[in-house]
Write an enzyme that holds these catalytic residues in place. Structure first.
Site, mmCIF file in Angstrom:
data_model
loop_
_atom_site.group_PDB
_atom_site.id
_atom_site.type_symbol
_atom_site.label_atom_id
_atom_site.label_comp_id
_atom_site.label_asym_id
_atom_site.label_seq_id
_atom_site.Cartn_x
_atom_site.Cartn_y
_atom_site.Cartn_z
ATOM 1 N N GLY A 284 -55.718 3.862 -76.097
ATOM 2 C CA GLY A 284 -54.313 3.530 -76.292
ATOM 3 C C GLY A 284 -53.515 3.906 -75.050
ATOM 4 O O GLY A 284 -53.135 3.064 -74.240
ATOM 5 N N CYS A 351 -27.552 16.083 -79.862
ATOM 6 C CA CYS A 351 -27.135 17.441 -80.185
ATOM 7 C C CYS A 351 -28.298 18.333 -80.576
ATOM 8 O O CYS A 351 -28.409 18.777 -81.726
ATOM 9 C CB CYS A 351 -26.089 17.389 -81.289
ATOM 10 S SG CYS A 351 -24.710 16.360 -80.793
HETATM 11 C C1 LIG Z 1 -54.370 7.707 -81.490
HETATM 12 C C2 LIG Z 1 -55.730 7.180 -81.708
HETATM 13 C C3 LIG Z 1 -56.394 6.502 -80.676
HETATM 14 C C4 LIG Z 1 -55.808 6.316 -79.293
HETATM 15 O O1 LIG Z 1 -55.696 7.501 -78.605
HETATM 16 P P1 LIG Z 1 -55.224 7.489 -77.065
HETATM 17 O O2 LIG Z 1 -55.201 8.903 -76.689
HETATM 18 O O3 LIG Z 1 -53.903 6.857 -77.016
HETATM 19 O O4 LIG Z 1 -56.257 6.706 -76.309
HETATM 20 C C5 LIG Z 1 -57.649 5.979 -80.936
HETATM 21 N N1 LIG Z 1 -58.219 6.132 -82.157
HETATM 22 C C6 LIG Z 1 -57.609 6.768 -83.166
HETATM 23 C C7 LIG Z 1 -58.284 6.873 -84.470
HETATM 24 C C8 LIG Z 1 -56.348 7.312 -82.978
HETATM 25 O O5 LIG Z 1 -55.760 7.966 -83.973
#
Ligand SMILES: *Cc1c(COP(=O)(O)O)cnc(C)c1O
Length: 419
Positions: A284, A351
Site C-alpha cells: 500500500g 484546537c
Molecule cells: C494495511 C495492510 C496492508 C498494506 O500495508 P502497507 O504498509 O501500506 O504496505 C496490506 N495488507 C493488510 C492486511 C493490511 O492491513
C-alpha cells in the site's frame, strides 16, 4: 532545504524550476493557486513505476494494491493499469475497487471485524479470497456462503509472531496483536476450515506490519509460512496462494534508506523455492506514499521568542500521521525565495496541541500566503482524513506527464453536515 537530487530520492518526478517545485512537469504553485489549499497532489507515473517494480521483481505474483493507503478510485485505476489487483479491508473498499474496475478475481479481503453485510457483498461478487482472521469468522462465512448457495475461497491469516521493528500501532504480526491466528494453532484451524462445506481452502495469508525499513523480519515470517504450507500439503490441503501481505517501508526522513521490491524479492525468493502456490503481495504505502504531496498555505506567522510557529491551512484532520504516530514528514516551501532559515513548528488551525505537521524544523523564512509542500503524503494521508472542526476535506489532483486532473473536489459544509 534538500537539493533537487535529494528530493528525487523521494520521488524522481520532482523538479525545481526557477525555485518552484514541480511534480511531473506541473508547477505546484500554479496548482495551489488554481485549485486552492489544502490540496493533495499524486503522481500517476510514480504509482505505475512502483507497481511495475513489484511485478518485475516477483515475476508471477499478483500485486494486490492495499486500497486503504489511498482509496481514490482514480488512484486505484492507475495501479490497475499496471496489472494490480486490490487488497481490501471493508465493504466500502470493495466498492471502491470494483468502481475502479478491478476484476473481482484479483481482490483479497482481510480485516478482523467483517460484518454480515460485508461478507454477503464480497461472496456475491465472488472475490478471489477471504483472508479470515478467526475461527468464528470461518463459521460465519461458511453459513453465509451456504445460505447464498455459493462457495467462498479462504486463506487463514496467520500470525508468525515476528517483530517487525516498526511503530507499535502498525505492527500486526505479533502474538499479542488482534490480527490473525497464532501460527502454532493455525494448522488446526485449517483442518477445521477444510471440513466446512461452503468454504474452499486455497491460501495462507500473513501481514506482519507496516513501514518496515529493515526487511529481515519478512524472511523469518515467510519461512514459517512456507513450513505451514508444506505441512498442509502433506495433509492433502492444496494451497494455491501464498499471500505475504504488504508493509514495505518508504522514505519519510532525508536519512531513510528505503528497501526496494527487488531487494525484498532477493531476500524471499530463495525461501519460496519449491513452493508451487502463486504468490500474492499487498503493498500500500510503498505504491502511493511518495507519489503524493500535500500542499498547504501559510495563514499566520507567530514568534513566541523561544519558538517560531508557521500556522498553515492543513491540520490533523487532513494529515493525522504526525498526531497519532508522531510521524515525520519532510516539509519545504513550494517556492524558495532564498531567504534566511529559522527553526519553526509547522502547525494546523485545529484546537488540539497534537495538531502539528512538523516540529523544530529548519525552514526558510516565509510570508503569509506562501505555500508549503508536505512530502510522502500519498498514503494514509487523505485516506485517514476527517471532518473534525467541520473542516471540509482537501481536494485531490492526479498529475500525469505534464497534465493534471482533479480526482476529488473539495467538500463544502452541507456535505459534512448531511441532510
Ligand atoms: C494495511 C495492510 C496492508 C498494506 O500495508 P502497507 O504498509 O501500506 O504496505 C496490506 N495488507 C493488510 C492486511 C493490511 O492491513
Amino acid at each position: 532545504m534538500l537539493k533537487e537530487f535529494e528530493l528525487k530520492e523521494f520521488n524522481s518526478y520532482i523538479d525545481i524550476r526557477n525555485g518552484i517545485l514541480h511534480l511531473e512537469d506541473v508547477s505546484l504553485k500554479e496548482l495551489a493557486r488554481e485549485l486552492g489549499t489544502p490540496l493533495y497532489v499524486y503522481s500517476a507515473s510514480f504509482i505505475r513505476d512502483k507497481v511495475r517494480a513489484y511485478r518485475e521483481a516477483f515475476e508471477d505474483a499478483l500485486i494486490c494494491y492495499a486500497v486503504k493507503a489511498n482509496f481514490n478510485p482514480e488512484v486505484i485505476k492507475v495501479a490497475l493499469s499496471e496489472g494490480a489487483g486490490a487488497d481490501i479491508v471493508s465493504g466500502g473498499e470493495l466498492y471502491a475497487a470494483l468502481k475502479a474496475g478491478v476484476p473481482a478475481d484479483r481482490i483479497v479481503y482481510a480485516g478482523v471485524g467483517k460484518t454480515v453485510k460485508e461478507l454477503e457483498y464480497a461472496i456475491d461478487k465472488e472475490i478471489l479470497m477471504f483472508n479470515v482472521e478467526s475461527k468464528m469468522e470461518l463459521e460465519v462465512l461458511d453459513q453465509i456462503a451456504g445460505s447464498l448457495g455459493k462457495k467462498a475461497r479462504v486463506a487463514v491469516r496467520v500470525n508468525p509472531d515476528v517483530n517487525p521493528k516498526t511503530h507499535p500501532y502498525i505492527s500486526t504480526g505479533m502474538k499479542k496483536s488482534k490480527f490473525g491466528v497464532d501460527i502454532d494453532t493455525a494448522f488446526e484451524e485449517y483442518i477445521y476450515a477444510s471440513r466446512l462445506p461452503n468454504l474452499e481452502v486455497v491460501g495462507i495469508h500473513c501481514h506482519i506490519g507496516s513501514q518496515l525499513l529493515d526487511i529481515s523480519p519478512y524472511r523469518e515470517a515467510v519461512e514459517k509460512v512456507v513450513n505451514l504450507y508444506h505441512r498442509l500439503r502433506k495433509e492433502g490441503i492444496e494451497i494455491r496462494y501464498l499471500d505475504i501481505g504488504g508493509g514495505l517501508g518508504i522514505k519519510y526522513r532525508p536519512e531513510d534508506r528505503e528497501p526496494t521490491p527487488h531487494q525484498l524479492a532477493e531476500l524471499l525468493l530463495p525461501v519460496l523455492e519449491g513452493v508451487e502456490a502463486k504468490l500474492i503481495l499487498e503493498p500500500g504505502r510503498s505504491i502511493t506514499g511518495n507519489a503524493g504531496i500535500l500542499i498547504t498555505q501559510v495563514q499566520f506567522l507567530k514568534d513566541k521568542g523561544i519558538k517560531h510557529f508557521i500556522i498553515v491551512d492543513a491540520g490533523m484532520n487532513d494529515l493525522v500521521r504526525p498526531a497519532i504516530y508522531d510521524a515525520f514528514h519532510y516539509v519545504l516551501p513550494v517556492e524558495s525565495k532564498g531567504r534566511e532559515h529559522i527553526i519553526a513548528d509547522v502547525v494546523g488551525p485545529i484546537c488540539e496541541t497534537g495538531d502539528f505537521l512538523a516540529k523544530d524544523r529548519r525552514i526558510e523564512n516565509l510570508d503569509r500566503g506562501d505555500f508549503l509542500a508536505v512530502l510522502s503524503a500519498g498514503a494514509y494521508g487523505f485516506a485517514m482524513s476527517s471532518h473534525y472542526n467541520v473542516r471540509p476535506r482537501a481536494a485531490e489532483v492526479l498529475v500525469d506527464r505534464g497534465s493534471y486532473r482533479v480526482i476529488r473536489e473539495r467538500e463544502d459544509y452541507d456535505y459534512i453536515l448531511g441532510p
